[in-house]
Design an enzyme around this catalytic site. Structure first.
Site, PDB file in Angstrom:
ATOM      1  N   LYS A   1     -21.529  16.326  12.841  1.00 40.91           N
ATOM      2  CA  LYS A   1     -20.960  17.280  11.859  1.00 40.91           C
ATOM      3  C   LYS A   1     -19.573  16.715  11.065  1.00 40.91           C
ATOM      4  CE  LYS A   1     -19.897  22.329  11.439  1.00 40.91           C
ATOM      5  NZ  LYS A   1     -19.584  23.550  12.260  1.00 40.91           N
TER       6      LYS A   1
ATOM      7  N   SER B   1     -22.397  27.456  10.453  1.00 45.19           N
ATOM      8  CA  SER B   1     -22.025  26.441   9.721  1.00 45.19           C
ATOM      9  C   SER B   1     -22.416  25.046   9.956  1.00 45.19           C
ATOM     10  CB  SER B   1     -20.383  26.340   9.525  1.00 45.19           C
ATOM     11  OG  SER B   1     -19.871  26.007  10.982  1.00 45.19           O
TER      12      SER B   1
ATOM     13  N   SER C   1     -21.684  29.189  15.257  1.00 46.79           N
ATOM     14  CA  SER C   1     -22.295  27.965  14.282  1.00 46.79           C
ATOM     15  C   SER C   1     -23.108  26.764  14.853  1.00 46.79           C
ATOM     16  CB  SER C   1     -21.125  27.487  13.609  1.00 46.79           C
ATOM     17  OG  SER C   1     -20.698  28.002  12.352  1.00 46.79           O
TER      18      SER C   1
HETATM   19  N1  GLN Z   1     -20.427  32.320  10.731  1.00 48.32           N
HETATM   20  C1  GLN Z   1     -19.024  32.657  11.318  1.00 48.32           C
HETATM   21  C2  GLN Z   1     -17.982  32.202  10.272  1.00 48.32           C
HETATM   22  O1  GLN Z   1     -18.313  32.384   9.154  1.00 48.32           O
HETATM   23  C3  GLN Z   1     -18.887  31.337  12.466  1.00 48.32           C
HETATM   24  C4  GLN Z   1     -18.612  30.212  11.865  1.00 48.32           C
HETATM   25  C5  GLN Z   1     -18.325  28.893  13.085  1.00 48.32           C
HETATM   26  O2  GLN Z   1     -18.871  29.368  14.352  1.00 48.32           O
HETATM   27  N2  GLN Z   1     -17.798  27.918  12.784  1.00 48.32           N
HETATM   28  O3  GLN Z   1     -16.901  32.237  10.475  1.00 48.32           O
END
Ligand code: GLN
Length: 481
Positions: free
Chosen positions: A83, A158, A182
Site C-alpha cells: 500500500k 482505504s 481499512s
Molecule cells: N474508513 C475509515 C476512515 O475513513 C477507516 C480508514 C482506515 O482504516 N484507514 O477513516
C-alpha cells in the site's frame, strides 16, 4: 518466459513447489506478475507505481540461492504489493495524495525490510484513499480503484488497491493499513483474507501516520495460512517503533491446525441489528458452520458499540490534524510558492490536499481547540476506554467474537461520495477493533445473489492471533471444496 503460470491461483506453497520443481524461476514469475499487473491495471487502477527493477533484483537473489542449492526462505519469489502509505526506499510513495506525488523515501518500512529479507518480491505500490482516509478508495488523488469482482463497484477502502491486487491475481500477497477498518472492509468487498493484528504487534516504522494510536499494518492473502505466514514475519518488537510490543510471536501455523471443538464464540447482538438481510443470511450460514465444527456459540453484548463511530471520528481526526501538519512544502512535499511563509503553507496545503483530508484536518483541529477539547477529545478518550472494556469483559467469557465486517456488500462507484455520513457508516462494525486494539480479521464466507463477496469478521484477545487464525483456518477448510 514461462507464460503458463496460473497467477491468480498461486499461494506461497505452490510457488515454493514450482520453484523447487523448476516449473518456473523466480525471475520468470516476477516478469509474469509484473506483465499481468500492468495489463490488468487499466481495468482496476489498483497500482500507482510498478517496481520492475527492484522486483527483478529480488527475484535474481532467489534464483541465485536456488542455483547454489541453498534453502529457500519462506517467501522465496512471492509477488507482493505494498500500500502506498508504507514507505519504500528509492520507490515513490505518494499516500495517493498530490502533496506527496513526487516523494521518494530514503528508507524502507520495517515490515518491508522483513518481508524482502525472507524472499518476497515487491512488484509495486498500491492505490488507496488519500492518507488512508476513506472507505471506498474514491478519495485517491489518482482516481478510484475498481473492484475486480464487479468493475462498476468500489473495492472498499482505504486499502482498496491492495485488496484488489490479491483478488485479481496480480499479487499473491499485499500489505495494507487499518485505522478504522481499512484492511477488513476491502478484504470483505473483494473476497480475500485481511488481517488487522493487535495494536503494537507489527512495527509502524515507515507507515505514514494517519492516526498513530489506531494505525496498524497487516496482510492481505488468498488463504488464512498465507496471511498467517506474512504476519509471523512482520510481527515482533522493533527498536524503531517504541509502541511495538515485546510480546513473543506465537507459532501461528502450529496453533491453527488444532480443531475448534469446544471453542467459545460470542455473537455481539449490536452487530446484527440493522444488518442487510442478504449479508445477514450469509453470516448466519457461516455461524451454523462454526457450530457444526463444534464451537459453542452464544449471544453477547458490546454495549458501547453505538458510540464507536462518533468516538472514532474525534480521535482519528484529532491525531490526523496533528500528523499532517508536517506537509508544509518545506520539510516534505511538493511546494506551491507564495509571497510569505504563511502563504506558502496555505497554498501548498490548499493545492496538495484533497477535500476529505481537508475536512478531517478541520474537524481534528476543532476537537483539539482549547474551548472544545474537554467536550470532544477528552470525552472521546473516555468513551474509547469503555469500548475497550466491552471487549475485555466479553473475553472473560468467550474465546473469540464473530460478526459481519460490513453491513452491506461493495457499492457502486459514486453511490456514496456526496454523503460523507453514509460513507462513514461502512465502518460501523470494524471501528471497535481499532479503538480497542484487539486483533481482528475478515475471512471470505460467501456471496450475495449478485456474486459480491461477503466477509466474516473474527476478533480475539489482545496478542491472541493464534485463536483468531485457528478459527479462520478451520472455517476456511471446512467450506472449501
Ligand atoms: N474508513 C475509515 C476512515 O475513513 C477507516 C480508514 C482506515 O482504516 N484507514 O477513516
Amino acid at each position: 518466459m514461462s507464460t503458463n503460470i496460473a497467477l491468480p491461483s498461486l499461494t506461497i506453497e505452490s510457488i515454493r513447489d514450482g520453484l523447487r520443481r523448476k516449473e518456473f524461476s523466480a525471475t520468470e514469475l516476477a516478469q509474469a506478475a509484473l506483465a499481468f499487473a500492468e495489463k490488468e491495471n487499466s481495468k482496476t487502477n489498483a497500482f500507482l507505481t510498478f517496481s520492475q527493477e527492484r522486483a527483478l533484483r529480488s527475484a535474481a537473489r532467489v534464483d541465485d540461492d536456488i542455483a547454489r542449492g541453498l534453502d529457500l526462505p519462506p517467501l522465496a519469489g512471492v509477488p507482493l504489493a505494498v500500500k502506498d502509505v508504507i514507505v519504500t526506499r528509492g520507490l515513490r510513495t505518494t499516500c495517493a495524495s498530490r502533496i506527496l506525488e513526487h516523494y521518494v523515501p530514503p528508507y524502507d518500512a520495517t515490515a518491508v525490510v522483513r518481508l524482502e529479507a525472507e524472499g518476497a518480491v515487491i512488484i509495486g505500490k498500491t492505490n488507496c484513499d488519500e492518507f488512508a482516509m476513506g472507505s471506498s478508495n474514491e478519495n485517491s488523488a489518482f482516481g478510484p480503484v475498481r473492484n475486480p469482482k464487479a468493475l462498476d463497484r468500489v473495492p472498499g477502502g482505504s486499502s482498496g488497491g491492495s485488496a484488489a491486487a490479491v483478488a485479481q491475481g496480480t499479487a499473491v500477497l499485499s500489505l495494507g493499513s487499518d485505522t478504522g477498518g481499512s484492511i477488513r472492509q476491502p478484504a470483505s468487498f473483494c473476497g480475500v483474507v485481511g488481517v488487522t493484528p493487535t495494536y503494537g504487534r507489527v512495527s509502524r516504522f515507515g507507515l505514514v501516520a494517519f492516526a498513530s494510536s489506531l494505525d496498524h499494518i497487516g496482510p492481505f492473502a488468498r488463504t488464512v495460512e498465507d496471511a498467517a505466514t506474512v504476519l509471523k514475519i512482520i510481527a515482533g518488537r522493533d527498536e524503531l517503533d517504541s509502541t511495538s510490543a515485546f510480546a513473543p510471536v506465537d507459532d501461528y501455523h502450529a496453533a491453527m491446525k488444532h480443531p475448534v471443538e469446544g471453542l467459545k464464540i460470542g455473537l455481539p447482538k449490536e452487530y446484527f441489528e440493522g444488518l442487510g438481510s442478504e449479508t445477514g443470511s450469509v453470516i448466519g450460514r457461516a455461524i451454523e458452520q462454526l457450530k457444526k465444527l463444534g464451537c459453542v456459540v452464544r449471544e453477547i453484548s458490546l454495549p458501547h458499540t453505538k458510540y464507536a463511530l462518533s468516538c472514532y471520528y474525534i480521535v482519528a481526526t484529532a491525531e490526523a490534524s496533528s500528523n499532517l501538519a508536517r506537509y508544509d512544502g518545506v520539510r516534505y512535499s511538493s511546494r506551491t510558492d507564495g509571497s510569505t511563509l504563511i502563504d506558502v503553507y496555505r497554498k501548498t496545503r490548499g493545492h496538495g490536499f484533497g477535500a476529505e483530508v481537508k475536512r478531517r484536518i478541520m474537524l481534528g483541529t476543532y476537537v483539539l481547540s482549547a474551548g472544545y477539547y474537554d467536550a470532544y477529545y477528552r470525552k472521546a478518550q473516555q468513551v474509547r476506554n469503555l469500548i475497550a472494556r466491552d471487549f475485555t469483559n466479553a473475553f472473560a467469557e468467550v474465546d473469540a467474537i464473530v460478526a459481519p465486517v460490513s453491513p452491506f456488500t461493495a457499492f457502486k462507484i459514486g453511490e456514496k461520495v456526496d454523503d460523507p455520513l453514509a460513507m462513514y457508516l461502512s465502518d460501523v462494525y470494524t471501528l471497535t477493533g481499532d479503538l480497542s486494539g484487539v486483533p481482528c480479521m475478515s475471512v471470505p464466507c460467501g456471496e450475495s445473489a449478485e456474486g459480491l463477496p461477503i466477509g466474516l469478521q473474527i476478533f480475539a484477545r489482545h496478542f491472541d492471533e493464534s485463536t483468531m487464525f485457528r478459527l479462520a483456518y478451520n472455517y476456511e477448510r471446512s467450506v472449501k471444496s
